[in-house]
Design an enzyme around this catalytic site. Sequence first.
Site, PDB file in Angstrom:
ATOM      1  N   TRP B 325      -5.960   4.239 -11.952  1.00 57.07           N
ATOM      2  CA  TRP B 325      -6.978   4.462 -12.980  1.00 57.07           C
ATOM      3  C   TRP B 325      -8.012   3.335 -12.956  1.00 57.07           C
ATOM      4  O   TRP B 325      -9.208   3.556 -13.196  1.00 57.07           O
ATOM      5  CB  TRP B 325      -6.314   4.527 -14.363  1.00 57.07           C
ATOM      6  CG  TRP B 325      -7.315   4.583 -15.487  1.00 57.07           C
ATOM      7  CD1 TRP B 325      -7.989   5.685 -15.929  1.00 57.07           C
ATOM      8  CD2 TRP B 325      -7.765   3.495 -16.295  1.00 57.07           C
ATOM      9  NE1 TRP B 325      -8.824   5.338 -16.964  1.00 57.07           N
ATOM     10  CE2 TRP B 325      -8.702   4.006 -17.206  1.00 57.07           C
ATOM     11  CE3 TRP B 325      -7.451   2.136 -16.351  1.00 57.07           C
ATOM     12  CZ2 TRP B 325      -9.336   3.211 -18.153  1.00 57.07           C
ATOM     13  CZ3 TRP B 325      -8.080   1.342 -17.286  1.00 57.07           C
ATOM     14  CH2 TRP B 325      -9.013   1.887 -18.167  1.00 57.07           C
ATOM     15  N   HIS B 326      -7.554   2.107 -12.637  1.00 62.69           N
ATOM     16  CA  HIS B 326      -8.489   0.982 -12.637  1.00 62.69           C
ATOM     17  C   HIS B 326      -9.501   1.066 -11.507  1.00 62.69           C
ATOM     18  O   HIS B 326     -10.574   0.479 -11.588  1.00 62.69           O
ATOM     19  CB  HIS B 326      -7.726  -0.340 -12.561  1.00 62.69           C
ATOM     20  CG  HIS B 326      -7.100  -0.719 -13.863  1.00 62.69           C
ATOM     21  ND1 HIS B 326      -5.871  -0.258 -14.248  1.00 62.69           N
ATOM     22  CD2 HIS B 326      -7.550  -1.493 -14.880  1.00 62.69           C
ATOM     23  CE1 HIS B 326      -5.592  -0.739 -15.452  1.00 62.69           C
ATOM     24  NE2 HIS B 326      -6.588  -1.488 -15.858  1.00 62.69           N
ATOM     25  N   GLY B 327      -9.160   1.737 -10.420  1.00 61.80           N
ATOM     26  CA  GLY B 327     -10.128   1.860  -9.332  1.00 61.80           C
ATOM     27  C   GLY B 327      -9.541   2.573  -8.141  1.00 61.80           C
ATOM     28  O   GLY B 327      -8.325   2.542  -7.928  1.00 61.80           O
TER      29      GLY B 327
END
Lengths: 91, 469
Positions: B325-327
């Site tokens: 989700w962060h990248g």
Amino acid sequence: MATEQNLNDLPGSGLRLRVTAIVVYATLALLALTIPQSMVNRLNDFGPNAARDAALTLTQAFAGASHRIGADWAYHAGRRLFLSVTGKQDD
Amino acid sequence: MLFPTTEFAVFFAVVFAVSWALNSHNTTKKCFLVAASYFFYAFWKLSYVLVLFLSSTANYALALLLGRMADGPLRRIVFWFGVAGNLAVLGVFKYYDFFVAQTINALSTVGIRANLSFLELGIPVAISFLTFHALSYIIDVYNRRIRPTTSLVDILFYISFFPHLVAGPIVRARDFLAQTIHNSRPSDIRLGESVLLIVGGLFKKVIVANYISTDFVDGVFANPIAYSSLDLLLGMYAYAIQIYCDFSAYTDIAIGVACLLGYRFPQNFNQPYRALSVTDFWRRWHITLSSWLRDYLYIPLGGNRRGRARTYVNLMLTMLLGGLWHGASWHFVLWGGLHGIALAVERLLGITADGPRRIPAVLAWLITFHFVCITWVFFRADSLESALMYLGNLLGGDVFWSTTMTWWVALMLLCGAVTQFWPGHWFEAAAERYDRASLPVKVAVPFVVIFLVAVAAPGGIPPFIYFQF
């Protein structure tokens, strides 16, 4: 029984909103008076258009007035002191 | 539009006045706040506003449909269609190019040359936070935890409200929508708390996080082989302080700004580097994300109700997806995976959020803190290779006892560290004291702190780290 509407009308409630508004606007006004150059610099970052040009003329006049009464002195003195102590350079 | 800028100050001055002036006309006020939030978002790119509007409208309609349908397979299909639709928006903008690149690489290793094209759309700011808010709403409606609202304005307002729009905190639909039904109460404004959160957030972001980043961390991570092992060790600690001061600053300002407008947001950080276990860390770091992942991913996967082996699988899956989700990059996936392994090991050893019972608290803290710092290297590095290079040079560098860290950066680190270890009740006490102070003192406190922040501010303010997510 207190309803939603008359809860908002309570004297204490109105006083809290007034105090909050005074804190918000007095803080912003003091910052604008003592660091007027920040508004001028920021407006210079935007591309020229009628609204920006009008705002720029206004903020430049405000910055000039602030300078004439010496309201921006503390910021510049503080900035010079900060730069000399830390050895940093202004961008 | 960034929080610590002149244009945000002007924007907020207008929004505060108009919003409270319209308070007795709740719907009009919400319409105004939606318009203001869209204006705030359009500062990044006008076309992103369309993504925001279409996503909100589609989820509004979907929730209405889910609310009217009887339980059964058709309702389940509609629900999964909605979930897939939200994830597709995220996938197209954020992950499509990543998966295309991985597919091309994988096929090339077996000698197949794939002719796949990249979309190169660019990632709309806050697309992940937007998706989390939308998913939280339709999942809660599907599970009948909340009734779908018939007001489109309420949903547009919930998803776009500018304080949380860009980087959280992630506000649950049921908590926020309940606040939108009635007029805001001025008596709910917690002025002391709001002012301290805002000025503290400005100090953490503009001074602490920015100087740590520009004067030390950026250089050390850009070229780790040019630095001593001590610099790399200090760089690792420094990034831990930087990301905390950067991200917690954003959510502190968001909570403070929302509170001044009469809305309450949940707490997002609770001195995370005091944690005595990784389980404890995730109850203190980005609390609204970890609780979101727990309630909308870990528990629906079965949580700990389907046996020990399945619990570990669920933990790993949750943290791997949390990392992704962060990248769209393997170093984020590995960062999430390492935390998943740590959580699984702690569960296996019976370690709870209170920390391990058999070892002293100081040792538990040291282990937890260093684990978190090492994993931050994977989070901060540009790629998996550079993270491994960083750690390799940290452990096997030629020079140890020399550092390029200046006294100013050391002072910033100290300031950041202090925020972790002062007693928790100091904030409440300071806020109460502020509320009891005279009006001139109430004005002087934010003015003097912001003035001093401006005096010591660097020339330009880089965006908050979490804007990219």
